[in-house]
Enzyme design. Sequence first.
Site, PDB file in Angstrom:
ATOM      1  N   HIS A 216       0.812  -1.215   0.000  1.00 61.29           N
ATOM      2  CA  HIS A 216       0.000   0.000   0.000  1.00 61.29           C
ATOM      3  C   HIS A 216       0.847   1.268   0.000  1.00 61.29           C
ATOM      4  O   HIS A 216       0.330   2.353  -0.208  1.00 61.29           O
ATOM      5  CB  HIS A 216      -0.980  -0.037   1.177  1.00 61.29           C
ATOM      6  CG  HIS A 216      -2.174  -0.896   0.884  1.00 61.29           C
ATOM      7  ND1 HIS A 216      -3.462  -0.449   0.931  1.00 61.29           N
ATOM      8  CD2 HIS A 216      -2.253  -2.196   0.478  1.00 61.29           C
ATOM      9  CE1 HIS A 216      -4.290  -1.424   0.594  1.00 61.29           C
ATOM     10  NE2 HIS A 216      -3.573  -2.500   0.325  1.00 61.29           N
ATOM     11  N   SER A 220       0.081  -1.311  -6.384  1.00 66.82           N
ATOM     12  CA  SER A 220       0.176  -2.562  -7.125  1.00 66.82           C
ATOM     13  C   SER A 220       0.866  -2.358  -8.466  1.00 66.82           C
ATOM     14  O   SER A 220       0.727  -1.311  -9.089  1.00 66.82           O
ATOM     15  CB  SER A 220      -1.228  -3.107  -7.390  1.00 66.82           C
ATOM     16  OG  SER A 220      -1.833  -3.493  -6.193  1.00 66.82           O
ATOM     17  N   ASP A 245     -11.999  -9.962  -6.940  1.00 73.03           N
ATOM     18  CA  ASP A 245     -11.344 -10.916  -6.034  1.00 73.03           C
ATOM     19  C   ASP A 245     -12.345 -11.956  -5.531  1.00 73.03           C
ATOM     20  O   ASP A 245     -12.019 -13.145  -5.426  1.00 73.03           O
ATOM     21  CB  ASP A 245     -10.733 -10.188  -4.831  1.00 73.03           C
ATOM     22  CG  ASP A 245      -9.366  -9.581  -5.171  1.00 73.03           C
ATOM     23  OD1 ASP A 245      -8.827  -9.911  -6.234  1.00 73.03           O
ATOM     24  OD2 ASP A 245      -8.860  -8.784  -4.361  1.00 73.03           O
ATOM     25  N   GLU A 288       5.517 -33.946   0.717  1.00 71.61           N
ATOM     26  CA  GLU A 288       4.306 -33.465   0.082  1.00 71.61           C
ATOM     27  C   GLU A 288       4.653 -32.812  -1.250  1.00 71.61           C
ATOM     28  O   GLU A 288       5.777 -32.338  -1.455  1.00 71.61           O
ATOM     29  CB  GLU A 288       3.622 -32.444   1.009  1.00 71.61           C
ATOM     30  CG  GLU A 288       3.044 -33.080   2.253  1.00 71.61           C
ATOM     31  CD  GLU A 288       1.697 -33.735   2.004  1.00 71.61           C
ATOM     32  OE1 GLU A 288       1.688 -34.891   1.533  1.00 71.61           O
ATOM     33  OE2 GLU A 288       0.663 -33.101   2.280  1.00 71.61           O
TER      34      GLU A 288
END
Lengths: 426, 186
Positions: A216, A220, A245, A288
């Site tokens: 911020h 972006s 979003d 994993e």
Amino acid sequence: MGSGKREKFENPAIEWVDSRLPIFTMMQKEYGVFPTPKNFNYFWNFGAIAMVMLMIMIITGIVLAMHYTPHADMAFESVERIMRDVNHGWMLRYIHANGASFFFIAVYIHIFRGMYYGSYKQPREILWILGVLIFLLMMATAFMGYVLPWGQMSFWGATVITNLFSAIPLVGDSIVTLLWGGFSVDNATLNRFFALHYLMPFVIVAVVFLHVWALHVVGSNNPLGIEPKTKQDTLPFHPYYTMKDTFGLMAFMIVFVIFAFFMPNALGHPDNYIPADPLITPAHIVPEWYFLPFYAILRAITFDLGLPFTSVIFCPAKLGGVLAMFGSIALLFALPFIDKHPVRSARFRPWYRIALLSFVANAFILGICGGKPAEGFWVPLSQFSTFYYFAFFLVILPILNKKEPVLDLPSSINEAVLAKNKKASA
Amino acid sequence: MSDSKKPDDKKEENGETRRDFLYLTAAAFGAVGAGSVAWPLVDQMNPAADTLALSTTEVNVSDIAEGQSKTVMWRGKPVFIKHRTPAEIEEAKKDDTAELRDPQTDAERVKEGHEKWLVTVGICTHLGCVPLGQKDSDVKGEYEGWFCPCHGSHYDTSGRIRKGPAPKNLEVPEYTFINDTTIKIG
């Protein structure tokens, strides 16, 4: 945050709070009117998706901890009790277990987005570094979480990974004993892994806060990789990107719940449903899936480094593998300082685009190699892929810095968007 | 007013002041203090007293027939106790002169007078798996000792690494013969 002028709210209750703690002003500024480039594509959803996954993991994790017993004699059975007897326990555990995988999926796509569109470049270096730090913390958290069910893969995965530290010269064995709290992976190890597995997500939350704060400050990036110049280049975050979003999140969640409800063990390993046994090693120890590329790098170093034609060894194979694995993550931290090309987005960097997409394909190949036994054809293949991984950072990017032509960029986001719309309607 | 400065700030001959000394000593005490607080927080992770108390174990080996092995737990780890046949001892001694990655003679790995007993920690020195070879039906590898299925390390009848990625021989723990049929490990 909080200083400077403040506009009054009409609602007296909100105004009463806000004049004492300007939290509503902050929310309005950072998530309401926050100017956001108007040309985001769906790759820009994954930060928010990762944030939601983190919340899901913390909430399900806290609930599971209420039923789980971190003791070597009881851990496996307490997990089975969660699966069979605790109300909705099966669902909570499957959401938590598959949630880890989908958290990693979101974060890997998020990292790819950053690399493709040059989001790590000036002035977003710290933003990127905090992101890699989150990734590293996630890996530690996921590793310790996988140990908790105390199945065969838990136990032997923990044994193999903690043994990596024994490769460190001189102090390696003492470090391993310190990590174990004993002379093998045992109850003391399980207990501390549980404590740390509970702690780490909150550390991640703190670093996510810094990550969003840094975002911020600098704003972006966007698919064109050029900074917004005028108001016409941006949209207020709400409702435009809250909606986008939410839509992306819903699509992602559909895939997630398909796994969690219909194929909850597809990403796991059946051996982890066998209780841990220190006397029997499973035939193939596999981590994993989200660790497989790094596991492949670890195993790719099968040779000692030393003076040729003598028995002098500087770096035995085991240490070499460990250094390569940690080095592969260290390079991610260094990426903003390695890639100095002035253009951000791969849209305007055709050479970089080829190199990066090959890097991604290579990461998948490494992942496949990591899941295979380290023999035959898989060994040279993982060695070649490991070589490309490092060459991408240490050879290709420095060459592109110097040689890749700088193309003309659109003069503004607005202009590029209008030109695209015109083309589409024509 | 020839001496208006405080004595503290008076430069000494080498350019250092009393204040510099105070800074340094204060910082040194602070570092020692921080270290002495940090150490217990780190050291608590090391093996606790009850874990250390379990660090010896006594084993009766009279029931192990020649050619057979037994696995016992010591410090949470498997320990292989093998009653070797004369042929296996012979083989192990013969290979003392072979090319070994971690050169050790068979004599260095057993107790004098008890050559038929080979006692090793049953953990592959590569990444900590348990090698096969304790049961008659197990795969014993190319050197008739042990074979680690994880990454393919072969050990001989003296537990020495002969082939595969492991860097070292199977570790020989500290042990003593209390009498001919009892071993104390640790």
